[in-house]
Motif scaffolding. Structure first.
Motif, PDB file in Angstrom:
ATOM      1  N   THR A  26      -6.030   6.835   6.180  1.00  0.00           N
ATOM      2  CA  THR A  26      -4.789   6.136   6.278  1.00  0.00           C
ATOM      3  C   THR A  26      -3.492   7.242   6.220  1.00  0.00           C
ATOM      4  OG1 THR A  26      -5.592   4.419   5.486  1.00  0.00           O
ATOM      5  CG2 THR A  26      -3.181   4.509   5.360  1.00  0.00           C
ATOM      6  N   ILE A  27      -2.623   7.296   7.241  1.00  0.00           N
ATOM      7  CA  ILE A  27      -1.357   8.170   7.150  1.00  0.00           C
ATOM      8  C   ILE A  27      -0.142   7.318   6.650  1.00  0.00           C
ATOM      9  CG2 ILE A  27       0.110   9.293   8.501  1.00  0.00           C
ATOM     10  CD1 ILE A  27      -2.362  10.039  10.265  1.00  0.00           C
ATOM     11  N   LEU A  28       0.498   7.774   5.675  1.00  0.00           N
ATOM     12  CA  LEU A  28       1.561   7.082   5.113  1.00  0.00           C
ATOM     13  C   LEU A  28       2.951   7.282   5.947  1.00  0.00           C
ATOM     14  CD1 LEU A  28       0.938   8.056   1.456  1.00  0.00           C
ATOM     15  CD2 LEU A  28       0.193   6.005   2.368  1.00  0.00           C
ATOM     16  N   PRO A  29       3.900   6.424   6.025  1.00  0.00           N
ATOM     17  CA  PRO A  29       5.149   6.528   6.533  1.00  0.00           C
ATOM     18  C   PRO A  29       5.721   8.030   6.307  1.00  0.00           C
ATOM     19  CG  PRO A  29       5.052   4.226   5.474  1.00  0.00           C
ATOM     20  CD  PRO A  29       3.958   5.250   5.020  1.00  0.00           C
ATOM     21  N   GLY A  30       6.204   8.593   7.352  1.00  0.00           N
ATOM     22  CA  GLY A  30       7.028   9.760   7.042  1.00  0.00           C
ATOM     23  C   GLY A  30       5.974  10.962   7.031  1.00  0.00           C
ATOM     24  N   GLU A  31       4.718  10.840   7.161  1.00  0.00           N
ATOM     25  CA  GLU A  31       3.819  11.735   6.971  1.00  0.00           C
ATOM     26  C   GLU A  31       3.487  12.221   8.506  1.00  0.00           C
ATOM     27  OE1 GLU A  31      -0.878  12.231   5.403  1.00  0.00           O
ATOM     28  OE2 GLU A  31       0.419  10.683   4.768  1.00  0.00           O
ATOM     29  N   ALA A  32       3.122  13.658   8.424  1.00  0.00           N
ATOM     30  CA  ALA A  32       2.756  14.282   9.900  1.00  0.00           C
ATOM     31  C   ALA A  32       1.413  13.965  10.163  1.00  0.00           C
ATOM     32  CB  ALA A  32       3.072  15.891   9.818  1.00  0.00           C
ATOM     33  N   ILE A  33       1.252  13.702  11.470  1.00  0.00           N
ATOM     34  CA  ILE A  33       0.050  13.317  12.137  1.00  0.00           C
ATOM     35  C   ILE A  33      -0.499  14.765  12.480  1.00  0.00           C
ATOM     36  CG2 ILE A  33      -1.446  12.281  13.651  1.00  0.00           C
ATOM     37  CD1 ILE A  33       0.759  10.060  13.925  1.00  0.00           C
TER      38      ILE A  33
ATOM     39  N   SER B 219       6.818   1.937  14.324  1.00  0.00           N
ATOM     40  CA  SER B 219       6.019   0.607  14.276  1.00  0.00           C
ATOM     41  C   SER B 219       6.174  -0.208  15.695  1.00  0.00           C
ATOM     42  CB  SER B 219       6.771  -0.291  13.328  1.00  0.00           C
ATOM     43  OG  SER B 219       6.187  -1.256  13.128  1.00  0.00           O
ATOM     44  N   GLY B 220       4.788  -0.401  15.982  1.00  0.00           N
ATOM     45  CA  GLY B 220       4.720  -1.154  17.274  1.00  0.00           C
ATOM     46  C   GLY B 220       4.082  -2.610  16.974  1.00  0.00           C
ATOM     47  N   LYS B 221       3.771  -3.251  18.142  1.00  0.00           N
ATOM     48  CA  LYS B 221       3.219  -4.552  17.874  1.00  0.00           C
ATOM     49  C   LYS B 221       1.472  -4.564  17.912  1.00  0.00           C
ATOM     50  CE  LYS B 221       3.154  -9.503  19.821  1.00  0.00           C
ATOM     51  NZ  LYS B 221       3.590 -10.143  20.873  1.00  0.00           N
TER      52      LYS B 221
ATOM     53  N   GLU C 204       6.380   7.106  11.718  1.00  0.00           N
ATOM     54  CA  GLU C 204       7.540   6.543  10.890  1.00  0.00           C
ATOM     55  C   GLU C 204       6.831   5.179  10.192  1.00  0.00           C
ATOM     56  OE1 GLU C 204      10.880   5.678  13.321  1.00  0.00           O
ATOM     57  OE2 GLU C 204      11.410   7.745  13.271  1.00  0.00           O
ATOM     58  N   THR C 205       5.805   4.940  10.279  1.00  0.00           N
ATOM     59  CA  THR C 205       4.990   3.669   9.891  1.00  0.00           C
ATOM     60  C   THR C 205       3.465   3.911   9.231  1.00  0.00           C
ATOM     61  OG1 THR C 205       4.453   1.474  10.695  1.00  0.00           O
ATOM     62  CG2 THR C 205       3.917   3.154  12.096  1.00  0.00           C
ATOM     63  N   LEU C 206       3.036   2.846   8.645  1.00  0.00           N
ATOM     64  CA  LEU C 206       1.631   3.109   8.028  1.00  0.00           C
ATOM     65  C   LEU C 206       0.546   2.906   9.110  1.00  0.00           C
ATOM     66  CD1 LEU C 206       0.227   3.183   5.134  1.00  0.00           C
ATOM     67  CD2 LEU C 206       0.163   0.780   5.457  1.00  0.00           C
TER      68      LEU C 206
ATOM     69  N   PHE D  38       0.752  -1.147  -0.142  1.00  0.00           N
ATOM     70  CA  PHE D  38       0.096  -0.084   0.065  1.00  0.00           C
ATOM     71  C   PHE D  38       0.960   1.241   0.150  1.00  0.00           C
ATOM     72  CE2 PHE D  38      -2.439   3.626   1.780  1.00  0.00           C
ATOM     73  CZ  PHE D  38      -3.647   3.405   1.055  1.00  0.00           C
ATOM     74  N   ALA D  39       1.835   1.450   0.879  1.00  0.00           N
ATOM     75  CA  ALA D  39       2.425   2.534   1.164  1.00  0.00           C
ATOM     76  C   ALA D  39       3.360   3.136  -0.288  1.00  0.00           C
ATOM     77  CB  ALA D  39       3.547   2.720   2.013  1.00  0.00           C
ATOM     78  N   ARG D  40       3.933   1.874  -0.927  1.00  0.00           N
ATOM     79  CA  ARG D  40       4.582   2.032  -2.210  1.00  0.00           C
ATOM     80  C   ARG D  40       3.740   2.714  -3.198  1.00  0.00           C
ATOM     81  NH1 ARG D  40       5.295   0.709  -7.048  1.00  0.00           N
ATOM     82  NH2 ARG D  40       3.448  -1.007  -6.548  1.00  0.00           N
ATOM     83  N   ALA D  41       2.594   1.798  -3.443  1.00  0.00           N
ATOM     84  CA  ALA D  41       1.590   2.098  -4.750  1.00  0.00           C
ATOM     85  C   ALA D  41       1.012   3.522  -4.177  1.00  0.00           C
ATOM     86  CB  ALA D  41       0.592   1.190  -4.652  1.00  0.00           C
ATOM     87  N   ALA D  42       0.497   3.999  -3.222  1.00  0.00           N
ATOM     88  CA  ALA D  42       0.081   5.251  -2.903  1.00  0.00           C
ATOM     89  C   ALA D  42       1.275   6.257  -3.190  1.00  0.00           C
ATOM     90  CB  ALA D  42      -0.141   5.343  -1.319  1.00  0.00           C
ATOM     91  N   GLY D  43       2.473   6.071  -2.988  1.00  0.00           N
ATOM     92  CA  GLY D  43       3.450   7.192  -3.510  1.00  0.00           C
ATOM     93  C   GLY D  43       3.249   7.393  -4.944  1.00  0.00           C
ATOM     94  N   LYS D  44       3.152   6.138  -5.503  1.00  0.00           N
ATOM     95  CA  LYS D  44       3.085   6.120  -7.220  1.00  0.00           C
ATOM     96  C   LYS D  44       1.789   6.623  -7.641  1.00  0.00           C
ATOM     97  CE  LYS D  44       3.870   2.968 -10.874  1.00  0.00           C
ATOM     98  NZ  LYS D  44       3.988   1.358 -11.327  1.00  0.00           N
ATOM     99  N   TYR D  45       0.724   6.307  -6.927  1.00  0.00           N
ATOM    100  CA  TYR D  45      -0.568   6.733  -7.603  1.00  0.00           C
ATOM    101  C   TYR D  45      -1.342   7.815  -7.268  1.00  0.00           C
ATOM    102  CZ  TYR D  45       0.170   2.192 -10.346  1.00  0.00           C
ATOM    103  OH  TYR D  45       0.595   1.246 -10.930  1.00  0.00           O
ATOM    104  N   GLY D  46      -0.729   8.107  -5.897  1.00  0.00           N
ATOM    105  CA  GLY D  46      -1.366   9.346  -5.171  1.00  0.00           C
ATOM    106  C   GLY D  46      -2.589   9.030  -4.433  1.00  0.00           C
TER     107      GLY D  46
END
Length: 577
Positions: A429-436, A559-561, A389-391, A104-112
């Motif tokens: 959904t919040i992507l890795p590296g995105e501000a909350i 990333s947590g459990k 830092e995580t999805l 998901f994270a990679r595809a979101a970066g590619k397709y917006g």
């Protein structure tokens, strides 16, 4: 009941021959992505469960959407690669990203991002210009799910609906603003513009209809009946005080009577040649309903947020019904083109179009309206609370990383051993590296009963509650399901056997390595209680205040459990990746 796999594939082949574009047949050129040649003489455009998202969003589809009994391994209970294979969608494509959780994270970066009412408006205008006759239908859950919708009591979304050109809607979360607010909108904003239909809501005292049950529209001279079906379990899924004087239900017999009446016509008027149910039942309920109620050509469904690329064809005593579900969060617009000949439906073409924001220019009028609605709150919405830092996602049967973060916040801030968070299907959904931001936590929590409560709860009560909620999800009879996901649980590990009977699905409950003791009491933190006397205006702080404070202190989310149950008896089930 639904067609067999072989019959379903035959139906797909026939639909493709009639011009239905499947995922693998989509035009490869992006500029042709929304080229949809006209078909037939009646068009229905449908979106549902946008949850007040005016801007484009990321929204991860589930990796767990288990079906039980007859629903196992059938749409909508397919995820990931199983879903793509079933519908002929190629991996690694735009469509794969829209319809699945994969990479998901990679595809979101590619397709917006997807959705956003300004981009949706552009698509609606294009499709309506290409079609002689159409209706735009909104399946509900439109006024709730964001900060601005909560703070304006849905008014930002109501203005967007009017500008978008919605013709007809039904409802669910709209009712959590209270009966008086719903009636106010219908009498003032919607009068003469948008019809609100719900055949299955009546007054508790005399059983009088609260809303208009159906509408008959002439589309190019063809009478089309649309019947409304609001969420049947509203007073159970939410505090009943919001609609204290109204009674809800599936009302199957009444629906059959209405379908017969609109087909027959009255007062010298010809009967409807097409009958549509605009439903907020959830797809499993709609599939059962379609097998039992005759005379309905199409069910345009919502509530369970299932993005199903092709209608399920359901046979009943007098014919068949197409059952659809159009996803959520503004990600999709369904286009159903119907060919009506000699007074009956003779053919159809369906596309569930992903609304990719980078392929559709923003409509200027809608963009200006959105900006105006958001302007008074811009500074508050933009506050950066932390960086992830995580999805962070919510959607799924048992838990999501965003839900886990809320559970961790409840336990840490309230010093609780156990935490519960509702199994809501909405939340971006919040992507890795995105501000909350503050806006993003409101996208997870914006409801009218948000208060945090801390209680002492016996172990046996905790198990009984989990069993009850689990039955709402996995009861083999869809009419006993309420369409949510399992309550999210923090602090307790447990096993779940979805195919078992009520009372026997939840087991091996532990806190750390210690078994949960039936007779011992535990400190439990939760929010969004539906029980009267808990979670009311005099209770604890709103969840968004607690969550924002927790994130400000945390600053970075790593990333947590993920606390997931140990599942039993689901081997081979294609509803879990």
């Amino acid at each position: 009941m639904s067609l067999s796999r072989r019959e379903f594939l035959q139906a797909l082949a026939a639909a493709a021959a009639a011009g239905l574009p499947l995922g693998a047949r989509l035009q490869p050129k992006e500029e042709a992505f929304y080229d949809l040649p006209g078909f037939g003489n009646v068009s229905l455009l449908h979106f549902t469960d946008c949850h007040a998202q005016l801007l484009p969003v990321s929204f991860r589809e589930p990796s767990a959407n288990l079906g039980v009994g007859e629903s196992a391994n059938r749409p909508p209970h397919l995820v990931g690669e199983a879903l793509l294979r079933h519908f002929g969608i190629s991996s690694g494509t735009r469509e794969a990203h829209a319809f699945s959780h994969l990479d998901f994270a990679r595809a979101a970066g590619k397709y917006g991002r997807l959705g956003g009412f300004a981009h949706l408006a552009t698509l609606v205008k294009k499709l309506r210009a290409e079609r002689r006759t159409s209706l735009l239908l909104d399946g509900g859950d439109t006024w709730q799910g964001s900060a601005t919708s909560l703070w304006t009591r849905g008014q930002d979304m109501i203005e967007a609906q009017k500008l978008l050109g919605v013709d007809i809607m039904t409802g669910h979360w709209e009712f959590t603003y209270g009966a008086a607010r719903v009636k106010e909108v219908l009498d003032k904003d919607f009068a003469g513009r948008i019809e609100f239909l719900a055949q299955n809501v009546e007054t508790r005292d005399f059983g009088d209809p609260v809303f208009k049950a159906y509408s008959i529209r002439s589309l190019g001279g063809i009478p089309v009946a649309v019947i409304g079906q609001a969420f049947p379990y509203t007073p159970i899924a939410h505090p009943p005080r919001f609609v204290a004087d109204w009674r809800f239900g599936i009302e199957e017999r009444r629906l059959q009577k209405i379908a017969d009446e609109v087909r027959a016509g009255k007062g010298g008027k010809a009967g409807a040649q097409v009958v549509v149910l605009l439903s907020h039942n959830g797809m499993d309920v709609d599939l059962k309903l379609a097998s039992r109620v005759t005379g309905i050509d199409v069910i345009l469904g919502g509530h369970t947020h299932d993005g199903v690329p092709v209608p399920v064809v359901v046979s009943n005593a007098k014919g068949r019904t197409l059952v659809t579900n159009a996803g959520s969060h503004g990600k999709f617009l369904a286009v159903l083109d119907l060919d009506v000949r000699s007074g009956r439906l003779s053919g159809y073409r369906y596309r569930l179009l992903p609304v990719f924001a980078n392929l559709l220019p923003a409509d200027g009028d809608m963009a200006r309206l959105i900006e105006a609605q958001r302007a008074p709150y811009r500074e508050k919405l933009a506050e950066r609370l932390a960086v992830s830092e995580t999805l962070l996602y919510r959607r799924g049967n048992f838990n999501g990383t965003m839900d886990q973060l809320i559970l961790d916040a409840l336990m840490e801030v309230k010093g609780a051993e156990i935490a519960f968070s509702p199994g809501f299907r909405w939340g971006t959904t919040i992507l890795p590296g995105e501000a909350i931001t503050y806006e993003q936590i409101m996208n997870q929590t914006a409801i009218t009963y948000p208060h945090v409560v801390v209680t002492e709860m016996a172990g046996e009560t905790i198990k009984a509650n989990l069993e009850d909620i689990c039955d709402n999800l996995f009861n083999p009879d869809p009419y006993y399901q309420q369409g949510g996901d399992m309550v999210r649980v923090g602090g307790v590990r447990y096993s779940c056997t979805p195919g078992a009977k009520i009372g026997a699905r939840i087991g091996d409950m532990r806190i750390g390595e210690r078994p949960l003791e039936a007779g011992r009491t535990y400190k439990v933190a939760s929010w969004a209680s539906v029980a009267e006397g808990l979670g009311n205006d005099n209770a604890g702080e709103p969840i968004w205040d607690l969550f924002a404070r927790y994130l400000r202190d945390k600053k970075i989310v790593r990333s947590g459990k993920l606390n997931l149950p140990r599942l039993i008896g689901v081997k081979g089930n294609r509803g879990i990746a």
